[in-house]
Every structure is written in structure tokens, then in C-alpha cells.
Design a protein around this motif. Sequence first.
Motif, PDB file in Angstrom:
ATOM      1  N   ASP A 184       0.799  -1.231   0.000  1.00 41.94           N
ATOM      2  CA  ASP A 184       0.000   0.000   0.000  1.00 41.94           C
ATOM      3  C   ASP A 184       0.827   1.273   0.000  1.00 41.94           C
ATOM      4  O   ASP A 184       0.267   2.369  -0.072  1.00 41.94           O
ATOM      5  N   GLY A 185       2.130   1.146   0.132  1.00 44.66           N
ATOM      6  CA  GLY A 185       2.974   2.326   0.141  1.00 44.66           C
ATOM      7  C   GLY A 185       2.909   3.137   1.419  1.00 44.66           C
ATOM      8  O   GLY A 185       3.313   4.301   1.449  1.00 44.66           O
ATOM      9  N   VAL A 186       2.381   2.540   2.497  1.00 44.29           N
ATOM     10  CA  VAL A 186       2.309   3.231   3.783  1.00 44.29           C
ATOM     11  C   VAL A 186       3.711   3.312   4.381  1.00 44.29           C
ATOM     12  O   VAL A 186       4.400   2.306   4.521  1.00 44.29           O
ATOM     13  N   SER A 187       4.120   4.502   4.754  1.00 42.93           N
ATOM     14  CA  SER A 187       5.464   4.666   5.298  1.00 42.93           C
ATOM     15  C   SER A 187       5.522   4.239   6.757  1.00 42.93           C
ATOM     16  O   SER A 187       4.513   4.255   7.471  1.00 42.93           O
ATOM     17  N   TYR A 188       6.701   3.868   7.189  1.00 39.91           N
ATOM     18  CA  TYR A 188       6.907   3.545   8.598  1.00 39.91           C
ATOM     19  C   TYR A 188       6.721   4.804   9.451  1.00 39.91           C
ATOM     20  O   TYR A 188       6.100   4.772  10.507  1.00 39.91           O
ATOM     21  N   SER A 189       7.253   5.911   8.965  1.00 39.20           N
ATOM     22  CA  SER A 189       7.231   7.152   9.742  1.00 39.20           C
ATOM     23  C   SER A 189       5.816   7.640  10.027  1.00 39.20           C
ATOM     24  O   SER A 189       5.580   8.317  11.038  1.00 39.20           O
ATOM     25  N   SER A 190       4.865   7.289   9.156  1.00 38.69           N
ATOM     26  CA  SER A 190       3.491   7.751   9.357  1.00 38.69           C
ATOM     27  C   SER A 190       2.850   7.148  10.602  1.00 38.69           C
ATOM     28  O   SER A 190       1.820   7.648  11.076  1.00 38.69           O
ATOM     29  N   GLN A 191       3.439   6.098  11.132  1.00 34.97           N
ATOM     30  CA  GLN A 191       2.863   5.421  12.296  1.00 34.97           C
ATOM     31  C   GLN A 191       3.537   5.794  13.607  1.00 34.97           C
ATOM     32  O   GLN A 191       3.173   5.279  14.660  1.00 34.97           O
ATOM     33  N   VAL A 192       4.511   6.686  13.551  1.00 35.94           N
ATOM     34  CA  VAL A 192       5.204   7.086  14.778  1.00 35.94           C
ATOM     35  C   VAL A 192       4.242   7.791  15.729  1.00 35.94           C
ATOM     36  O   VAL A 192       4.127   7.433  16.914  1.00 35.94           O
ATOM     37  N   ALA A 193       3.534   8.797  15.239  1.00 31.98           N
ATOM     38  CA  ALA A 193       2.649   9.588  16.097  1.00 31.98           C
ATOM     39  C   ALA A 193       1.543   8.745  16.737  1.00 31.98           C
ATOM     40  O   ALA A 193       1.309   8.857  17.952  1.00 31.98           O
ATOM     41  N   PRO A 194       0.833   7.870  15.978  1.00 27.70           N
ATOM     42  CA  PRO A 194      -0.197   7.052  16.627  1.00 27.70           C
ATOM     43  C   PRO A 194       0.359   6.135  17.713  1.00 27.70           C
ATOM     44  O   PRO A 194      -0.262   5.979  18.776  1.00 27.70           O
ATOM     45  N   PHE A 195       1.523   5.536  17.464  1.00 27.88           N
ATOM     46  CA  PHE A 195       2.077   4.622  18.466  1.00 27.88           C
ATOM     47  C   PHE A 195       2.535   5.390  19.699  1.00 27.88           C
ATOM     48  O   PHE A 195       2.296   4.956  20.832  1.00 27.88           O
ATOM     49  N   VAL A 196       3.182   6.520  19.490  1.00 26.23           N
ATOM     50  CA  VAL A 196       3.629   7.317  20.626  1.00 26.23           C
ATOM     51  C   VAL A 196       2.431   7.826  21.421  1.00 26.23           C
ATOM     52  O   VAL A 196       2.460   7.885  22.661  1.00 26.23           O
ATOM     53  N   SER A 197       1.339   8.170  20.729  1.00 30.64           N
ATOM     54  CA  SER A 197       0.117   8.601  21.415  1.00 30.64           C
ATOM     55  C   SER A 197      -0.437   7.480  22.285  1.00 30.64           C
ATOM     56  O   SER A 197      -0.881   7.721  23.414  1.00 30.64           O
ATOM     57  N   LEU A 198      -0.397   6.255  21.772  1.00 31.64           N
ATOM     58  CA  LEU A 198      -0.839   5.093  22.551  1.00 31.64           C
ATOM     59  C   LEU A 198       0.018   4.929  23.800  1.00 31.64           C
ATOM     60  O   LEU A 198      -0.510   4.746  24.909  1.00 31.64           O
ATOM     61  N   VAL A 199       1.317   5.007  23.634  1.00 34.08           N
ATOM     62  CA  VAL A 199       2.229   4.863  24.772  1.00 34.08           C
ATOM     63  C   VAL A 199       2.014   5.987  25.777  1.00 34.08           C
ATOM     64  O   VAL A 199       1.993   5.757  26.991  1.00 34.08           O
ATOM     65  N   ARG A 200       1.823   7.190  25.283  1.00 38.37           N
ATOM     66  CA  ARG A 200       1.606   8.332  26.174  1.00 38.37           C
ATOM     67  C   ARG A 200       0.343   8.126  27.014  1.00 38.37           C
ATOM     68  O   ARG A 200       0.318   8.387  28.219  1.00 38.37           O
ATOM     69  N   GLY A 201      -0.723   7.645  26.366  1.00 40.66           N
ATOM     70  CA  GLY A 201      -1.967   7.390  27.085  1.00 40.66           C
ATOM     71  C   GLY A 201      -1.797   6.325  28.156  1.00 40.66           C
ATOM     72  O   GLY A 201      -2.319   6.468  29.274  1.00 40.66           O
ATOM     73  N   LEU A 202      -1.055   5.266  27.833  1.00 45.11           N
ATOM     74  CA  LEU A 202      -0.803   4.210  28.822  1.00 45.11           C
ATOM     75  C   LEU A 202       0.037   4.742  29.980  1.00 45.11           C
ATOM     76  O   LEU A 202      -0.198   4.385  31.144  1.00 45.11           O
ATOM     77  N   ALA A 203       1.017   5.578  29.663  1.00 42.78           N
ATOM     78  CA  ALA A 203       1.874   6.143  30.709  1.00 42.78           C
ATOM     79  C   ALA A 203       1.065   7.044  31.640  1.00 42.78           C
ATOM     80  O   ALA A 203       1.242   7.018  32.866  1.00 42.78           O
ATOM     81  N   GLU A 204       0.168   7.842  31.065  1.00 46.95           N
ATOM     82  CA  GLU A 204      -0.677   8.716  31.887  1.00 46.95           C
ATOM     83  C   GLU A 204      -1.626   7.896  32.755  1.00 46.95           C
ATOM     84  O   GLU A 204      -1.881   8.242  33.924  1.00 46.95           O
ATOM     85  N   ARG A 205      -2.135   6.815  32.198  1.00 47.09           N
ATOM     86  CA  ARG A 205      -3.016   5.939  32.971  1.00 47.09           C
ATOM     87  C   ARG A 205      -2.247   5.293  34.114  1.00 47.09           C
ATOM     88  O   ARG A 205      -2.767   5.191  35.234  1.00 47.09           O
TER      89      ARG A 205
END
Length: 213
Positions: A184-205
Amino acid sequence: MARDSSSARTAAGLSSREVILDAARALVREKGYDGMAISDLSAQSGLPPSSIYYHFGSKLGVLAALLERTFDELHALFPDPSSFDHLAPLERLEAWFSAACSSLDRRPDYLQLLVAISIGPQKDAEAVQATVRRIRDYAHASWVQALTPIFAPHGGKNNEALVQQLAVLGRALTDGLSVTNSFDGVSYSSQVAPFVSLVRGLAERQAAAKRKR
């Protein structure tokens, strides 16, 4: 055409062994390991079959050597999480993951090669399994190193277990992205923000749960 190109590269200083491995990488991506014949390697590299057998002994030997070289290349290409120790834990993770994804966007063939190998019968060969395990253990250890300051800076069985689970998830994310990048031509870099957002939410929890104790 392939013969002329390979001969030119060899003359420029690339050894015949490296020319064969370059050809093997291209053929595995194109045809899969099972679809690659020694005759294909000879045509792609511009070198005789005798040279292939001399350097690698067999087709499986070519694959094992290609994987070993891939490990060395990945090790050199990927940043170490400790390179970003001057940053706060979450920013450190984001900087490291961004750099890693940027590297993969430049050379997506590394993980695509591992995926191509993982679906064939050759994955059970001892030489292949050993190198693939080294690559995956290295990736897992890097994830653990990146996540530990966020979730388990002071240890703790439950915290360390969470780090291990997230490390598996992070490694699986890059595995899956190698497929979506290819199709699909999806870049690796495009997924950095969603994954970091997930980690941030878990850390806050996690932090909120500690405050309630």
C-alpha cells in the motif's frame, strides 16, 4: 544487461560475494526464496554458478549469508535508544522510533526480506532460524530499552511485564508495516505519532493509578 551492471560494480570494488548477495536480495523480494534458482542468481549477478557454490556451498548457504549481512546492516542502520538519553522518557522514545522508522523508509527491503523468508519452508533451517532470532532479539531488546524508562524506571514485576508486552507490540507493528509498505505504500514514519500517542496514554493511565494508591 545484468551481467554488464554486475561486472561494472565488481570492477568498482564490490566483491563477487557481495554482488551475489545483492542479486539474492533482489530475487528473494521478486520471486521468494523458493522461486529463486542458482541459474537466476547467476543471470542476475553476472557470475557463473561455480562462483556461487564456491562462496556459499548451496542455495541455502546464500540465504544464510544474506540474513547475516542483513543483521549487520540493520545493526549499523538502527539508532540505539541510548543515543537519546538526554531527552525525557517519552520524548526519548519518540525520537528513537522516529529515527528507526526513517531508516526503514530509506531501506524497506530489510524487513521485507525477513517477511519473505518467514513464510517459506526454509525458515525451519537451523542457519536461517539462528540469524532471524538474532535480528528479532536485537529489535526486541531495543524496544525494551526504549520503553523501560517510561513504564519501569524503578523495576517492578508488573511494570517490567508491561514493557515486555509493549516491546512485542512494537516489533509486531514494524513487521506489519513491512507488508503495508510493500502493498500500500504506507510509510513507517506515518505510524510514529499514533504509536507514541498510545504509549503516552498508557503512561498517563499508569501515573494516575499510582496517584490513587
